[in-house]
Write an enzyme that holds these catalytic residues in place. Structure first.
Site, PDB file in Angstrom:
ATOM      1  N   GLN A 161       0.840  -1.207   0.000  1.00 18.28           N
ATOM      2  CA  GLN A 161       0.000   0.000   0.000  1.00 18.28           C
ATOM      3  C   GLN A 161       0.870   1.251   0.000  1.00 18.28           C
ATOM      4  OE1 GLN A 161      -2.765  -0.466   3.281  1.00 18.28           O
ATOM      5  NE2 GLN A 161      -4.035  -1.875   2.097  1.00 18.28           N
ATOM      6  N   ASP A 305      -2.203 -11.600   4.121  1.00 18.92           N
ATOM      7  CA  ASP A 305      -3.625 -11.603   4.486  1.00 18.92           C
ATOM      8  C   ASP A 305      -4.130 -13.006   4.814  1.00 18.92           C
ATOM      9  OD1 ASP A 305      -3.773  -8.887   4.199  1.00 18.92           O
ATOM     10  OD2 ASP A 305      -4.507  -8.956   2.137  1.00 18.92           O
ATOM     11  N   ARG A 378     -11.497 -10.879   7.328  1.00 17.66           N
ATOM     12  CA  ARG A 378     -10.696 -12.112   7.241  1.00 17.66           C
ATOM     13  C   ARG A 378     -10.771 -12.918   8.544  1.00 17.66           C
ATOM     14  NH1 ARG A 378      -9.120 -11.482   2.182  1.00 17.66           N
ATOM     15  NH2 ARG A 378      -8.326  -9.456   1.551  1.00 17.66           N
TER      16      ARG A 378
HETATM   17  C1  S3P Z   1      -2.886  -4.546  -0.123  1.00 16.22           C
HETATM   18  C2  S3P Z   1      -1.717  -4.642   0.550  1.00 16.22           C
HETATM   19  C3  S3P Z   1      -1.564  -5.286   1.864  1.00 16.22           C
HETATM   20  C4  S3P Z   1      -2.760  -6.157   2.202  1.00 16.22           C
HETATM   21  C5  S3P Z   1      -4.060  -5.464   1.897  1.00 16.22           C
HETATM   22  C6  S3P Z   1      -4.137  -5.113   0.412  1.00 16.22           C
HETATM   23  C7  S3P Z   1      -2.910  -3.883  -1.441  1.00 16.22           C
HETATM   24  O1  S3P Z   1      -1.450  -4.287   2.854  1.00 16.22           O
HETATM   25  O2  S3P Z   1      -2.726  -6.530   3.551  1.00 16.22           O
HETATM   26  O3  S3P Z   1      -5.141  -6.302   2.222  1.00 16.22           O
HETATM   27  O4  S3P Z   1      -3.892  -4.036  -2.186  1.00 16.22           O
HETATM   28  O5  S3P Z   1      -1.932  -3.189  -1.754  1.00 16.22           O
HETATM   29  P1  S3P Z   1      -0.002  -3.683   3.269  1.00 16.22           P
HETATM   30  O6  S3P Z   1       0.571  -3.085   2.082  1.00 16.22           O
HETATM   31  O7  S3P Z   1      -0.278  -2.662   4.331  1.00 16.22           O
HETATM   32  O8  S3P Z   1       0.759  -4.868   3.781  1.00 16.22           O
END
Ligand code: S3P
Length: 421
Positions: A161, A305, A378
């Site tokens: 993210q 996840d 989840r």
């Molecule tokens: C996601 C990245 C992950 C994941 C989230 C979706 C994404 O989070 O846990 O459900 O779509 O980029 P983080 O980047 O905070 O690990």
């Protein structure tokens, strides 16, 4: 009771979010086949509608009429992104050249999640932000700049993210940005930059991108979400005599940690890729004798996840399973280390938390009880799969079971389809 049958798991959540974001940022029409209509992705859809982007359904396609970030209009009020961390984090970077203030709000869970990890680097690029407290939580006021600067940044956390927010901003900055990952994380943003006609260089953990770039609308098909498939993979492995077939699942190398983990544990899982070039395939799962394992390092972001449901799987494996290097679980929709340990203990699991993960000893028979999802989708689905493992005379009551609508609104119906009494 055993599980048998075939399930087409819902479209990938991460790719569905990004399909709207890229569609809105690009110039021209984007057509998305197999878009995930879950609460989280609808939060992204509503956000871009609030910014004046034309988005509509045509048959089974979602159509986004992109005119670039400069076409966005000031929203009439604060935008509520609900439970969706992906919406909040990624749009913070995407809005980096929007010169009017935008107020973002969310539900109680999202309002407690850290935003400093995204806002600190964005500020170096010229974005102004005003969040709450040290972690810069919601409500948040964001304002971009017409003089966005590129960035050289080593990510202190393994987070797709944060990486994606910076890539969305870097696409709009004048000059070359260099982003270095702590560990490889899901690479959908990088792949989609190319799909929308952009240019990006990736060498191992180093990502280089020169802006500004104008992207072009395109047509895309969203594969099934391996994070949703994970619940059925675990169910199929643990419920005796089960055999499940999961179709059209996305198999990006950055997301398939669960397949490596279950193979490490002796699970009978076979992957049938559709072709050498298309990263989708079918997954065949059979009930198996499992052994404990260690899950750490680069495997963690490839299964981040899935770790709560993998912890459930470990309760049915012989021996000790150690999950470490997973402190990121503490800042998900809920603290997923504490929540997993606390709720599985209520059902009789031998599980303890550690600083950066969990230790599980198995196999343990599970018993009924009243458990809590903490409104985390989840956790709700993991606990529903746990309920299949208790004796038929006992029940598991899940508080906040409705949280499944965040990523998998038809979860319970799909599960019922494969339960054979
Ligand atoms: C996601 C990245 C992950 C994941 C989230 C979706 C994404 O989070 O846990 O459900 O779509 O980029 P983080 O980047 O905070 O690990």
């Amino acid at each position: 009771m055993f599980l048998e049958g075939s399930i087409q798991v819902p479209p990938d959540k991460s790719i569905s979010h990004r399909s709207i974001m890229f569609g809105a940022m690009a110039h021209g029409v984007t057509r998305v086949h197999h878009f995930l209509k879950s609460e989280d992705c609808l939060a992204t859809l509503n956000l871009f509608k609030a910014l004046g982007v034309t988005i509509y359904e045509e048959g089974n396609q979602l159509v986004i009429v992109g005119k670039g970030v400069s076409s966005f209009q000031p929203p009439s009020e604060a935008i509520d992104v609900g439970n969706s961390g992906t919406t909040l984090r990624l749009v913070s970077g995407l809005l980096a050249t929007c010169c009017f203030p935008i107020t973002l709000t969310g539900d109680a869970s999202l309002s407690s999640r850290p935003m400093d990890r995204v806002l600190q680097p964005l500020r170096k690029m010229g974005v102004t932000s005003q969040g709450q407290g040290e972690k810069e939580t919601l409500p948040l006021i964001l304002q971009g700049t017409s003089c966005l600067k590129p960035i050289q940044y080593h990510l202190p956390v393994a987070s797709a993210q944060v990486k994606s927010a910076l890539l969305f901003a870097a696409l709009q900055a004048e000059g070359t940005s260099l982003i270095v990952e702590k560990e490889l994380t899901r690479n959908h943003t990088e792949e989609m930059i190319r799909l929308f006609g952009g240019d990006i260089q990736v060498t191992g953990k180093q990502i280089q991108l020169t802006g500004p770039q104008q992207l072009t609308g395109t047509t895309l098909f969203v594969p099934g979400d391996i994070s949703s498939a994970a619940f059925f993979i675990v169910a199929g492995l643990c419920v005796p005599n089960s055999h499940i077939w999961l179709t059209n699942v996305g198999l990006s190398e950055t997301r398939t940690g669960i397949l490596d983990i279950v193979q490490q544990m002796g699970g009978k899982v076979q992957v049938h890729p559709h072709s050498d070039t298309d990263y989708t395939g079918d997954i065949d799962v059979q009930a198996s004798e499992l052994v404990g394992t260690t899950i750490s390092g680069s495997l963690i972001p490839r299964a981040i996840d899935e770790l709560p449901v993998i912890a459930l799987l470990a309760t049915q494996a012989t021996g000790r399973t150690v999950i470490k290097d997973a402190e990121e679980l503490k800042v998900k929709e809920t603290n997923r280390i504490d929540a997993t340990v606390c709720e599985l203990k209520k059902l009789g699991a031998d599980i303890e938390s550690t600083e950066d993960g969990m230790i599980i000893n198995g196999p343990t028979p599970l018993h009924g009880g009243v458990v809590n999802s903490y409104q985390d989708h989840r956790m709700a689905m993991m606990l529903k799969i746990a309920s299949l493992l208790v004796s038929p005379k006992e029940t598991v009551q899940i508080k906040g079971e409705d949280a499944v609508k965040v990523s998998y609104p038809e979860f319970n119906q799909d599960l019922l389809k494969i339960i054979n009494q």
